[in-house]
Design an enzyme around this catalytic site. Structure first.
Site, mmCIF file in Angstrom:
data_model
loop_
_atom_site.group_PDB
_atom_site.id
_atom_site.type_symbol
_atom_site.label_atom_id
_atom_site.label_comp_id
_atom_site.label_asym_id
_atom_site.label_seq_id
_atom_site.Cartn_x
_atom_site.Cartn_y
_atom_site.Cartn_z
ATOM 1 N N ASP A 1 4.309 41.185 -9.317
ATOM 2 C CA ASP A 1 3.578 39.934 -9.570
ATOM 3 C C ASP A 1 2.343 40.140 -10.419
ATOM 4 O O ASP A 1 1.419 39.344 -10.370
ATOM 5 C CB ASP A 1 3.189 39.267 -8.242
ATOM 6 C CG ASP A 1 2.010 39.956 -7.572
ATOM 7 O OD1 ASP A 1 1.880 41.193 -7.724
ATOM 8 O OD2 ASP A 1 1.224 39.264 -6.917
ATOM 9 N N GLU A 2 2.355 41.189 -11.202
ATOM 10 C CA GLU A 2 1.127 41.559 -11.904
ATOM 11 C C GLU A 2 1.471 42.180 -13.258
ATOM 12 O O GLU A 2 2.370 43.009 -13.347
ATOM 13 C CB GLU A 2 0.428 42.594 -11.023
ATOM 14 C CG GLU A 2 -0.899 43.036 -11.449
ATOM 15 C CD GLU A 2 -1.353 44.226 -10.598
ATOM 16 O OE1 GLU A 2 -2.296 44.878 -11.005
ATOM 17 O OE2 GLU A 2 -0.740 44.501 -9.544
ATOM 18 N N ASP B 1 -2.056 37.814 -12.394
ATOM 19 C CA ASP B 1 -1.611 38.211 -11.054
ATOM 20 C C ASP B 1 -1.313 36.938 -10.247
ATOM 21 O O ASP B 1 -2.126 36.016 -10.206
ATOM 22 C CB ASP B 1 -2.728 39.028 -10.388
ATOM 23 C CG ASP B 1 -2.304 39.653 -9.064
ATOM 24 O OD1 ASP B 1 -2.631 40.824 -8.833
ATOM 25 O OD2 ASP B 1 -1.664 38.968 -8.246
#
Ligand code: DCP
Ligand code: CA
Length: 407
Positions: A105-106, A10
C-alpha cells in the site's frame, strides 16, 4: 542540478479500509484486521477510530480487546489486499512511469518536471488521491518533497487522508522538531542508544557530530545523519525482474516448537518453489531468516552446486541451515523465513540426465498443476500437516500472520 520532486503515497489503514469498502457498516467504527481476539495473533491494521484507544499494528489481539472491547475484529483476506494493491499500483503507473512500489500500500513516484502536464505537483497529488478514492473507495495520504525520506515522513505526518508538501530548502527545518522515532530505520534499539546520547529530536540528530554517531552506530549512523539533515539521494527504482524470492511468517506467539518451525519452513519453502517455477527460474542460493524473541535477526545462506527449482532441495537446504542456527541459539523464534537468490533462467540442467532430478521435476510440475486447480493446500507434505490445527485455510493456502509489510 534540478531539484527533484518525489511523492510518497500510502493508503490509510489499508487492510481495514478495504474491509470497509466491502462492508460499509464498518465505516467510522473501531475496526481491527488480524483475527478474532480469542485466537493468538497480532493486529495487522487498526482503523483510526481504534487507534484512539491506543491500538496499533503489531499489538497482541488480546491486548487490543482489553483496551477497546467494542472493537470489531476481522480475520481479513490477504488475496483481496493483494488484488487491491495491484489496482492501486496501476493507477500510479498510469500517472508516472517512475514508480517504485515499496509495499502493498505504499509507493514512491518521481514526478520531477510533471508540472507541465498537471498544472502543479500539488494538483497532481490531489488528482491521484481523487482517483484512488473514486476507483478503489480508499483514503490515501501523500507527501511531496525533494527526496524519499522527507516525502515519506511528510506522508506519515499528514495522515489520515492528508497531503503535505515540503518546499525545497525547508527539509531540515521541517524535520528538526520531530522525535527521532519518525525517521525510518530507527527502531526501539537505535532510539534507546540515541536517547542515551541526549538525542531526542531529528534536529538534535542532525546537529550531532558525525564522528560521535559513527562511533556508536557505524555506517548506519552516517546514513541516519544524512537523512536527519534532509539529504537522501536514493533514486526511484522501478521494479526490475525479481532478483530474489522469499516468504516469511511471524508467529502469533514466539515458539521453540521444532515441528512447528520445520512445518512452517517447509510450507514457506514450497511457496517459494512454486513461485520460482511459475517464473521459469532456478536458484543457486538458499537463505533462511530467523528473528528471535528479542528481535535480533539472523540470516544463513548456502550456495548450491546446481541451480534448482525443486521444493525438496529448497527445503532440505533450509532445514540444514535451520538445524545449525537452532543449535547455536536457545531463544524462542518470532519469525521464520526462507528465500532463494542468484536466479537463472530455468534451462535444462546437465544433471537432468540424472534420473532422480528428472523425477523431482516431474513431481513438482504435477503438484503445481493440482494446486492450480484445487488450491495450495490440496496437496500437503506430512510435515506441514500440523499447520492445519494452527492457521486458518483458504483456497490460496494458509492464512498465516502477514509479516510487517512496510517496516
Ligand atoms: N501490516 C501488517 N503487520 C504490521 C504492519 C502492517 O500486516 N505489523 C499490514 C496491514 C496494513 C498494511 O500492512 O494495513 C499497511 O501497513 P501500514 O504500516 O501502512 O499501516 P496501515 O495502512 O494499516 O495504516 P496507516 O494509515 O498508518 O498507513
Ligand atoms: Ca498504509
Amino acid at each position: 542540478m534540478m531539484t527533484r520532486r518525489i511523492m510518497h503515497i500510502d493508503l490509510d489503514a489499508f487492510f481495514v479500509s478495504v474491509e470497509q469498502v466491502l462492508n460499509p457498516e464498518l465505516r467510522g467504527k473501531p475496526v481491527v484486521v488480524g483475527g478474532k481476539p480469542d485466537r493468538r495473533g497480532v493486529v495487522a491494521s487498526a482503523s483510526y477510530e481504534a487507534r484512539a484507544f491506543g491500538l496499533h499494528a503489531g499489538m497482541p489481539l488480546v491486548t487490543a480487546r482489553r483496551l477497546c472491547p467494542q472493537a470489531i475484529f476481522i480475520e481479513g483476506s490477504f488475496p483481496r489486499y493483494r488484488e487491491t494493491s495491484q489496482r492501486f499500483m496501476a493507477i500510479l503507473a498510469d500517472l508516472s512511469p517512475y514508480l517504485e512500489p515499496v509495499s502493498l500500500d505504499e509507493a514512491y513516484l518521481d514526478v520531477t518536471g510533471f508540472e507541465s502536464i498537471h498544472g502543479s505537483i500539488h494538483q497532481m497529488a490531489v488528482n491521484i488521491k481523487q482517483r484512488i478514492k473514486d476507483e478503489l473507495g480508499l483514503p490515501s495520504s501523500i507527501g511531496i518533497a525533494s527526496c524519499k525520506v522527507v516525502a515519506k515522513i511528510a506522508a506519515e505526518l499528514s495522515k489520515p487522508d492528508g497531503l503535505l508538501k515540503i518546499t525545497a530548502g525547508e527539509e531540515r527545518s521541517f524535520l528538526a522538531p520531530l522525535p527521532i522515532a519518525k525517521l525510518p530505520g530507527i527502531g526501539t534499539k537505535t532510539e534507546r542508544i540515541l536517547n542515551g546520547l541526549g538525542i531526542n529530536t531529528i534536529g538534535e540528530l542532525a546537529n550531532m557530530p558525525l564522528s560521535t554517531l559513527k562511533s556508536h552506530l557505524g555506517v548506519f549512523g552516517e546514513f541516519l545523519h544524512r537523512h536527519a539533515n534532509g539529504i537522501d539521494d536514493r533514486k526511484i527504482e522501478p521494479p526490475s525482474a525479481a532478483k530474489s524470492i522469499s516468504r516469511e511468517t511471524t508467529f502469533g506467539e514466539d515458539t521453540k516448537d521444532r515441528s512447528l518451525l520445520e512445518a512452517t519452513l517447509q510450507y514457506r519453502g514450497e511457496r517459494v518453489g512454486a513461485d520460482l517455477r511459475k517464473r521459469d527460474k532456478q536458484a543457486k542460493c538458499i537463505t533462511i531468516k530467523l528473528r528471535y524473541a528479542d528481535f535480533s535477526t539472523i540470516t544463513r545462506r548456502r550456495t548450491l552446486v546446481q541451480a534448482t527449482d525443486a521444493d525438496q532441495t529448497i527445503f532440505d537446504t533450509g532445514l540444514k541451515l535451520l538445524k545449525i542456527a537452532l543449535s547455536q541459539e536457545r531463544q524462542p523464534v518470532r519469525l521464520i523465513g526462507i528465500g532463494v537468490s542468484n536466479l537463472t533462467e530455468a534451462g535444462r540442467q546437465l544433471d537432468m540426465l540424472d534420473s532422480s532430478a528428472q523425477k523431482l521435476e516431474q513431481l513438482n510440475k504435477a503438484i503445481d498443476r493440482i494446486r492450480r486447480k484445487y488450491g495450495f493446500t490440496a496437496i500437503q507434505s506430512g510435515r506441514t500437516l500440523p499447520l492445519k490445527d494452527i492457521f486458518p485455510q483458504s483456497d490460496n493456502g494458509y492464512t498465516l500472520q502477514t509479516p510487517s509489510l512496510s517496516r
